[in-house]
Design an enzyme around this catalytic site. Structure first.
Site, PDB file in Angstrom:
ATOM      1  N   SER A 100       0.828  -1.204   0.000  1.00 47.10           N
ATOM      2  CA  SER A 100       0.000   0.000   0.000  1.00 47.10           C
ATOM      3  C   SER A 100       0.862   1.253   0.000  1.00 47.10           C
ATOM      4  CB  SER A 100      -0.888  -0.002   1.256  1.00 47.10           C
ATOM      5  OG  SER A 100      -1.496   1.259   1.427  1.00 47.10           O
ATOM      6  N   TYR A 118      -1.804  -1.243  10.778  1.00 49.27           N
ATOM      7  CA  TYR A 118      -2.103  -1.749   9.429  1.00 49.27           C
ATOM      8  C   TYR A 118      -0.955  -1.371   8.483  1.00 49.27           C
ATOM      9  CZ  TYR A 118      -3.565  -1.521   4.630  1.00 49.27           C
ATOM     10  OH  TYR A 118      -3.576  -1.656   3.263  1.00 49.27           O
ATOM     11  N   LYS A 151       2.219  -3.729   6.568  1.00 47.10           N
ATOM     12  CA  LYS A 151       2.589  -3.753   5.149  1.00 47.10           C
ATOM     13  C   LYS A 151       4.099  -3.501   4.998  1.00 47.10           C
ATOM     14  CE  LYS A 151      -1.378  -4.686   3.385  1.00 47.10           C
ATOM     15  NZ  LYS A 151      -1.571  -6.017   2.748  1.00 47.10           N
TER      16      LYS A 151
HETATM   17  C1  WQD Z   1      -9.922   8.713   1.356  1.00 44.29           C
HETATM   18  C2  WQD Z   1     -10.133  10.200   1.633  1.00 44.29           C
HETATM   19  C3  WQD Z   1     -10.404  10.709   3.956  1.00 44.29           C
HETATM   20  C4  WQD Z   1     -14.196   8.609   4.472  1.00 44.29           C
HETATM   21  C5  WQD Z   1      -6.903   3.888   3.330  1.00 44.29           C
HETATM   22  C6  WQD Z   1      -5.675   3.077   3.652  1.00 44.29           C
HETATM   23  C7  WQD Z   1      -5.121   2.491   2.396  1.00 44.29           C
HETATM   24  C8  WQD Z   1      -6.190   1.661   1.766  1.00 44.29           C
HETATM   25  C9  WQD Z   1      -7.362   2.560   1.390  1.00 44.29           C
HETATM   26  C10 WQD Z   1      -6.535  -0.614   2.405  1.00 44.29           C
HETATM   27  C11 WQD Z   1      -9.364  10.689   2.857  1.00 44.29           C
HETATM   28  C12 WQD Z   1     -11.677  11.041   3.176  1.00 44.29           C
HETATM   29  C13 WQD Z   1     -13.032   9.131   3.937  1.00 44.29           C
HETATM   30  C14 WQD Z   1     -15.232   9.498   4.875  1.00 44.29           C
HETATM   31  C15 WQD Z   1     -13.900  11.358   4.172  1.00 44.29           C
HETATM   32  N1  WQD Z   1      -6.629   0.684   2.672  1.00 44.29           N
HETATM   33  N2  WQD Z   1     -12.896  10.482   3.789  1.00 44.29           N
HETATM   34  N3  WQD Z   1     -15.041  10.842   4.709  1.00 44.29           N
HETATM   35  O1  WQD Z   1      -7.448   6.723   4.125  1.00 44.29           O
HETATM   36  O2  WQD Z   1      -6.713   7.311   1.748  1.00 44.29           O
HETATM   37  O3  WQD Z   1      -6.539   4.970   2.528  1.00 44.29           O
HETATM   38  O4  WQD Z   1      -7.846   3.113   2.630  1.00 44.29           O
HETATM   39  O5  WQD Z   1      -6.006  -1.163   1.498  1.00 44.29           O
HETATM   40  O6  WQD Z   1      -4.011   1.679   2.701  1.00 44.29           O
HETATM   41  O7  WQD Z   1      -4.701   3.927   4.204  1.00 44.29           O
HETATM   42  O8  WQD Z   1      -8.774   5.934   2.095  1.00 44.29           O
HETATM   43  O9  WQD Z   1     -11.153   5.971   1.509  1.00 44.29           O
HETATM   44  O10 WQD Z   1     -10.505   6.002   3.984  1.00 44.29           O
HETATM   45  O11 WQD Z   1     -10.129   8.024   2.589  1.00 44.29           O
HETATM   46  O12 WQD Z   1     -13.763  12.586   4.033  1.00 44.29           O
HETATM   47  O13 WQD Z   1     -16.319   9.085   5.374  1.00 44.29           O
HETATM   48  O14 WQD Z   1     -11.518  10.427   1.920  1.00 44.29           O
HETATM   49  O15 WQD Z   1     -10.145  11.719   4.930  1.00 44.29           O
HETATM   50  O16 WQD Z   1      -8.944  12.014   2.608  1.00 44.29           O
HETATM   51  P1  WQD Z   1      -7.342   6.351   2.689  1.00 44.29           P
HETATM   52  P2  WQD Z   1     -10.208   6.423   2.584  1.00 44.29           P
END
Ligand code: WQD
Length: 335
Positions: A125, A150, A154
């Site tokens: 990741s 997590y 990785k």
């Molecule tokens: C994306 C953006 C949030 C939810 C993580 C892991 C990565 C992979 C994918 C597993 C961010 C914003 C999110 C919400 C929001 N995991 N957001 N409201 O955190 O980039 O990555 O998930 O494989 O390894 O680190 O993904 O989809 O959680 O967030 O505003 O209800 O959307 O702050 O900016 P992230 P995400």
């Protein structure tokens, strides 16, 4: 016909990769303990490709079951997706994350070592980079101290694989995913978040479907185009195809080192508000959202420099954000 083991093969990225493997003529055997998916995904894969993959319900934390599987199954390669992957949950349950994500990896690598099996693809990741100092993020960007167990699992996983490659003539590739989204064009497989979605896109589609009241946007005070955080959202089918490209690289012995890693993204960053706007356009729905405070552990921006992956894997993304969001919405409407 080459036979490939796909662990976590009934999961979101795993199932899409199984479909592409079968399309490429590989024989697929899946191990999945169903801890984060449902058995119906096996039928959905079969409906898409017309070929039912062999399936074993094995908990990879149980060493004797891993040994027994490899005693009865010879494979030409392994794609290892099986892991817990919720960042927030990993902070609450670090030991369960290390037991599962590291323990299962070690057991599989031990069997590959003992049986002289080769060709290992690891689901890593972009989290390993933390907040990169420079954007877009290249493979030379330094791995930073993980913000969560997590992300740490990785990083440790990559180190374990690298050391195994050196000591045991194993050839492996780690794919550092950016943000996988969307669903297969058949709309028979897609993202199945169990419980309240942690990731942005399933929360967006569930809000549009009326399952969630409104989306909380975690912060609009980041130093970005509109204050909301920026990510590289890659269509899950494009991501699946990157695994085929990586596997072919190893099977044809085109790898340049016995351990390699590649950033797998689109190369384009999109802010949360840009994603909301694109989703509204793609779905024709107006989305109910409110701006709230930042989420603990989130970084400002991450998007991939895809130069090396494009060149070395002879692979590039074919679908854009609008197509990915449209497929995610169609998938949601099916649920
Ligand atoms: C994306 C953006 C949030 C939810 C993580 C892991 C990565 C992979 C994918 C597993 C961010 C914003 C999110 C919400 C929001 N995991 N957001 N409201 O955190 O980039 O990555 O998930 O494989 O390894 O680190 O993904 O989809 O959680 O967030 O505003 O209800 O959307 O702050 O900016 P992230 P995400």
């Amino acid at each position: 016909m080459k036979r490939i083991l796909v662990t976590g093969g009934l999961g979101f990225i795993g199932s899409h990769t199984v479909v592409e493997l079968q399309n490429e003529g590989f024989e697929v055997v899946i191990i999945d303990d169903l801890s984060n998916t449902t058995i119906s995904v096996l039928d959905s894969i079969t409906e898409i490709t017309g070929k039912k993959p062999e399936y074993h319900n094995i908990d990879l934390r149980v060493k004797k079951d891993v040994v027994q599987f490899f005693e009865h199954n010879k494979v030409d390669g392994v794609i290892h997706f099986a892991a817990f992957k919720a960042v927030g949950e990993s902070v609450q349950n670090p030991l369960d994350y290390y037991e599962n994500n590291i323990g299962s990896l070690v057991y599989i690598l031990q069997e590959m070592r003992d049986r002289k099996l080769d060709n290992f693809i690891f689901s890593s990741s972009c989290t390993v980079y933390g907040q990169a100092d420079e954007l877009p993020i290249t493979e030379n960007a330094p791995v930073k101290k993980a913000e969560s167990p997590y992300g740490n699992s990785k990083q440790i996983g990559e180190e374990i694989i690298q050391e195994s490659c050196k000591a045991h003539q194993l050839n492996a590739i780690a794919l550092r995913y950016f943000n996988p989204i969307g669903a297969h064009e058949s709309i028979k497989i897609g993202e199945l978040p169990l419980g309240v979605p942690q990731n942005l896109i399933p929360f967006v589609t569930q809000t549009a479907a009326g399952i969630r009241k409104e989306l909380s946007v975690f912060g609009d005070d980041y130093p970005t185009v509109d204050g909301t955080a920026v990510r590289d959202y890659i269509h899950v089918v494009d991501l699946a195809k990157a695994h085929i490209a990586a596997l072919q690289r190893l099977l044809h012995k085109n790898n340049k080192q016995n351990f390699e890693f590649f950033n797998v993204g689109t190369g384009t960053g999109s802010s949360v508000l840009e994603v909301i706007k694109a989703f509204e356009k793609a779905s024709g729905k107006s989305l109910n959202y409110k701006i709230v405070g930042r989420r603990e552990g989130d970084i400002t921006a991450a998007y991939a420099d895809t130069t090396i992956a494009n060149r070395e894997l002879n692979w590039k993304t074919e679908k854009n954000l609008d197509e990915a969001l449209a497929s995610a919405w169609k998938w949601q409407q099916q649920q």
